[in-house]
Design a protein around this motif. Sequence first.
Motif, mmCIF file in Angstrom:
data_model
loop_
_atom_site.group_PDB
_atom_site.id
_atom_site.type_symbol
_atom_site.label_atom_id
_atom_site.label_comp_id
_atom_site.label_asym_id
_atom_site.label_seq_id
_atom_site.Cartn_x
_atom_site.Cartn_y
_atom_site.Cartn_z
ATOM 1 N N CYS A 71 -1.949 -4.143 -3.950
ATOM 2 C CA CYS A 71 -1.269 -2.897 -3.585
ATOM 3 C C CYS A 71 -2.181 -1.969 -2.792
ATOM 4 C CB CYS A 71 -0.757 -2.189 -4.836
ATOM 5 S SG CYS A 71 0.650 -2.996 -5.635
ATOM 6 N N ALA A 109 8.882 -2.641 -2.724
ATOM 7 C CA ALA A 109 8.675 -2.079 -1.390
ATOM 8 C C ALA A 109 9.640 -2.679 -0.377
ATOM 9 C CB ALA A 109 7.231 -2.294 -0.952
ATOM 10 N N ILE A 127 6.258 5.161 -2.862
ATOM 11 C CA ILE A 127 5.302 4.171 -3.367
ATOM 12 C C ILE A 127 4.092 4.869 -3.972
ATOM 13 C CG2 ILE A 127 3.709 2.329 -2.694
ATOM 14 C CD1 ILE A 127 5.811 1.455 -0.617
#
Length: 205
Positions: free
Chosen positions: A37, A96, A121
């Motif tokens: 990530c 996402a 996010i």
Amino acid sequence: MKQLPELKDFLLCETPDSWVSAALKHPEILLIDHAHCEKKAAATALNLMFRYVDKVDLLNKMSRLAREELRHFEQVLAIMVKRGVEYTHLSPARYAAELRKLVRTHEPARLVDTLIVGAFIEARSCERFEKLAPYLDEELAKFYLSLLKSEARHFQDYLTLAMAAIDEPIDERVALFAEKEQALVLALDDEFRFHSGPLEAATAE
């Protein structure tokens, strides 16, 4: 949207406790996916810098964000090495990709929506770091809590840039993405990831 909302007002729901339980049962996947990530967050910032070369404020904010995300990536890797966790490929969470399906394809709407996705996010990441911290060992809890300030600023940067990218309110677009984000956070998943929903009962053990 003349003022930035508080992070917890921005998100429509908290991360379910069942996701936290799954995270504690999959500590290696948590670290590996966290590293992925951070790397993807840096790549997103760099991609925006290459795509929108005429936007100085965006260039400055994304440059700083990319450096910070890569530093976080290095920190996660160091923790993994210390704990004997191998950095391997993982299939990404649907989170996402599903949010990006709502991104419009014409400008400046594409930029606005892409920045809103970035805000969600970062906001959800920040919320999950804070929610996980009380259940982690001292080293990892300290690290996750240390990320809160920067992740919250990244959320604010993305939202500020989205508001500046178009000469009209973005509230309706934010609301649209907020509803989608909430649905993804609450929906059951069959694999644990940092941005997954809770695991289905059959795979939660």
